[in-house]
Write an enzyme that holds these catalytic residues in place. Structure first.
Site, mmCIF file in Angstrom:
data_model
loop_
_atom_site.group_PDB
_atom_site.id
_atom_site.type_symbol
_atom_site.label_atom_id
_atom_site.label_comp_id
_atom_site.label_asym_id
_atom_site.label_seq_id
_atom_site.Cartn_x
_atom_site.Cartn_y
_atom_site.Cartn_z
ATOM 1 N N CYS A 146 -5.035 1.855 -9.426
ATOM 2 C CA CYS A 146 -4.317 1.772 -8.161
ATOM 3 C C CYS A 146 -5.298 1.579 -7.009
ATOM 4 O O CYS A 146 -6.172 2.409 -6.782
ATOM 5 C CB CYS A 146 -3.486 3.019 -7.888
ATOM 6 S SG CYS A 146 -2.578 2.871 -6.333
ATOM 7 N N THR A 169 -2.788 -4.956 -8.896
ATOM 8 C CA THR A 169 -2.882 -5.864 -7.748
ATOM 9 C C THR A 169 -4.335 -6.094 -7.320
ATOM 10 O O THR A 169 -5.219 -5.295 -7.600
ATOM 11 C CB THR A 169 -2.111 -5.295 -6.557
ATOM 12 O OG1 THR A 169 -2.595 -3.969 -6.307
ATOM 13 C CG2 THR A 169 -0.620 -5.257 -6.827
ATOM 14 N N GLY A 181 2.031 -11.817 -11.044
ATOM 15 C CA GLY A 181 2.661 -13.017 -10.486
ATOM 16 C C GLY A 181 3.637 -13.732 -11.385
ATOM 17 O O GLY A 181 4.057 -14.843 -11.073
ATOM 18 N N ASN A 217 -2.495 4.187 -15.628
ATOM 19 C CA ASN A 217 -2.944 3.341 -14.515
ATOM 20 C C ASN A 217 -4.290 3.840 -13.990
ATOM 21 O O ASN A 217 -4.358 4.839 -13.287
ATOM 22 C CB ASN A 217 -1.865 3.396 -13.425
ATOM 23 C CG ASN A 217 -2.257 2.648 -12.169
ATOM 24 O OD1 ASN A 217 -3.243 1.924 -12.139
ATOM 25 N ND2 ASN A 217 -1.465 2.832 -11.108
ATOM 26 N N ALA A 231 0.867 -1.180 0.000
ATOM 27 C CA ALA A 231 0.000 0.000 0.000
ATOM 28 C C ALA A 231 0.904 1.231 0.000
ATOM 29 O O ALA A 231 0.885 2.043 0.921
ATOM 30 C CB ALA A 231 -0.927 0.003 1.215
#
Lengths: 244, 303
Positions: free
Chosen positions: B131, B194, B245, B128, B70
């Protein structure tokens, strides 16, 4: 920074939850006391940062407290096993500021990085005073080792079961040329307020990478944003901004 | 080398491996470790119009086969990125870099992209809209197709560089968001950012992260990421950059089979700073093992 595969030479408990691990490997990237290594452990994604306690040739000593899965795994490792480490991380202490009467202040597992520091300062001819703080007699380690280096050592325990009752700030010497501190944040804050001379304080943080890439451990200082892992863990007294 | 090359929106990449934004800074730390010119390119730290300190500490937590972060878009702001980071990067990286941009309003996205559009070093804009760690924007643009389209349009209007919209996995229908971006003119899609997660300390009985929630990344999310890349690749015609990942050359091949033209590598860089270099080095042998002559031939092979 260098990635090194170390071989464990020794791994012994010093107290109920503090252990000492001695490793053999390439220490060439480690240049200053106060730096740390970041260890890869089985089954854990993030590496675990541990400060350098001592270094001699290819021997590296780490002292760690068992606080979670990573350090529990370290405790169970045996001589002959290998450890993947990123070495030479962090800025470390600036020894050039020490003067001839430096004061070293360690709380709990904040004490280990001061050992190699004391050794180096004494080798330079400084009269080193060491003040160590622990919770109780059973938590005390390295008192004799610091003394054997030739430092003037006093210990305080919070419950008074060993040395003086109280905290490192209760057993300060009358004066020092500069101080070097490492320990939990409340201790660092107390030292910052109690010792009038200039000093360097080493901070802890939960880190992501440990080498400055992820911004996982950034704090705000008077001189700007600093990554504890890369621009620290040692901050100069004059740049610290306490958050509360 | 040519066996590994792919073309990402008009720019030839020596290989499809791209360190993901937020795990590679502006390249400096890694350039001290290895020659980062071995990379396809890299996506630099998420940059906003104004400087941001990010979230309070702790910002990082361990997770099974991964981690939570974070960080909260800490960055020096676009002007300092242009005046300080890019010139510094030029001394160690001779390829076009992917500029990752975040914002808190449509106008802010556009302004930041307009400033980066003027930089020759920037090859692509990765916008992005995903987030999860800021509370006043970020992911909210990526969870609503109409908002995602508005940001896409605004950014496309200020740049001639290829625009890649980076999507959040924290949605019910990621293909719909991707389609909305394509419709609004996006040149490419990258995913996944994420996954929102949480850890609680048994000792303190409080969340580990000061921000309470954080974004989960690392091998734990790989199958989820792969599934979403596959779904999006099926739903759009524009190129897809896959991430989530990825930590081995095999993972790169798998992502490409799911439809990725290029593959970003994130959390792996933090656990092993040499991860991308090793993945690139391992690719030829993995290709040989699975009878792949050229990586570009397998893009979308499993669709």
């Amino acid at each position: 920074m260098k990635q090194v595969i170390y071989t464990i030479l020794e791994n012994e408990p010093l107290t109920a939850d503090v252990c000492r691990m001695v490793l053999a490997g390439d220490n060439s990237a480690i240049t200053a006391p106060g730096q740390f290594v970041n260890l890869k452990l089985d089954g854990l994604f993030l590496r675990r940062p541990i400060s350098v306690c001592d270094l001699e040739g290819d021997r590296l000593t780490l002292i760690y407290k068992v606080v979670g899965r990573g350090t529990a795994q370290m405790r169970d490792m045996t001589p002959g096993q290998t450890l993947d480490a990123l070495t030479g991380l962090g800025n470390g202490y600036d020894l050039s500021l020490a003067g001839n009467r430096p004061l070293l202040l360690g709380g709990g597992v904040g004490a280990p990085p001061l050992y190699w520091l004391a050794k180096k300062l004494i080798a330079r001819g400084a009269a080193v005073a060491v003040r160590l703080g622990f919770n109780a007699a059973g938590d005390v380690f390295y008192e004799d080792e610091f003394r054997a280096l030739g430092a003037e050592v006093r210990v305080a325990t919070a419950d008074g079961s060993h040395g003086e009752k109280g905290f490192v700030t209760d057993i300060l010497p009358d004066a020092c040329t500069h101080y070097f501190a490492c320990g939990p944040e409340p201790m660092l804050k107390a030292v910052y307020r109690a010792v009038p001379s200039d000093g360097q304080l080493s901070f802890e943080a939960r880190m992501g990478c440990g080498f400055g890439a992820c911004m996982g451990c950034t704090c705000e200082t008077i001189t700007g944003y600093k990554r504890i892992c890369r621009d620290g863990p040692v901050l100069r007294k004059g740049e610290i901004l306490w958050t509360d | 080398m040519d066996r590994l090359s792919v073309n990402l929106l008009g720019i030839e990449l020596d290989n499809p491996v791209i360190p993901a934004s937020g795990t590679f800074g502006y390249g400096r730390e890694f350039a001290e470790l290895y020659d980062i010119n071995c990379l396809g390119t890299f996506s630099f730290k998420g940059t906003t119009l104004r400087p941001r300190l990010g979230n309070p500490l702790p910002r990082i937590a361990e997770a099974p086969a991964g981690m939570l972060n974070a960080v909260g878009l800490q960055n020096p702001g676009v002007d300092r990125v242009i005046s300080e980071e890019l010139p510094r990067l030029k001394t160690v990286f001779r390829k076009p870099v992917m500029a990752n941009v975040s914002g808190f309003s449509v106008e802010e996205y556009a302004e930041t992209c307009a400033r980066l559009d003027a930089c020759d070093q920037v090859g692509w804009l990765e916008v992005n809209i995903s987030c999860p760690n800021v509370h006043d924007g970020g992911m909210s643009f990526g969870t609503d197709p109409a908002m995602a389209a508005r940001v896409t349009k605004a950014v496309k209007a200020v740049t001639t560089k290829p625009v890649i919209m980076k999507l959040s996995p924290n949605v019910t229908d990621i293909a719909a968001i991707a389609a909305a971006c394509q419709e609004a003119g996006a040149d490419g899609i990258s995913l996944i950012n994420t996954l929102m997660g949480l850890r609680i300390s048994l000792k303190s009985r409080r969340p580990v992260l000061a921000n309470v929630t954080g974004g989960l990344s690392g091998p734990a999310v790989f199958p989820v990421a792969l599934r979403m890349v596959y779904q999006v690749a099926k739903a759009v015609k524009i190129p897809v950059v896959g991430m989530g990942g990825v930590s081995s050359a095999e993972d790169v091949v798998e992502m490409m089979l799911a439809g990725a033209t290029a593959v970003e590598v994130g959390a792996a860089n933090l656990a092993d700073p040499f991860a991308c270099m090793k993945i690139i080095g391992d690719l030829p042998a993995v290709m040989d093992r699975y009878g792949i002559d050229n990586l570009r031939d397998i893009i979308g092979g499993a669709l």
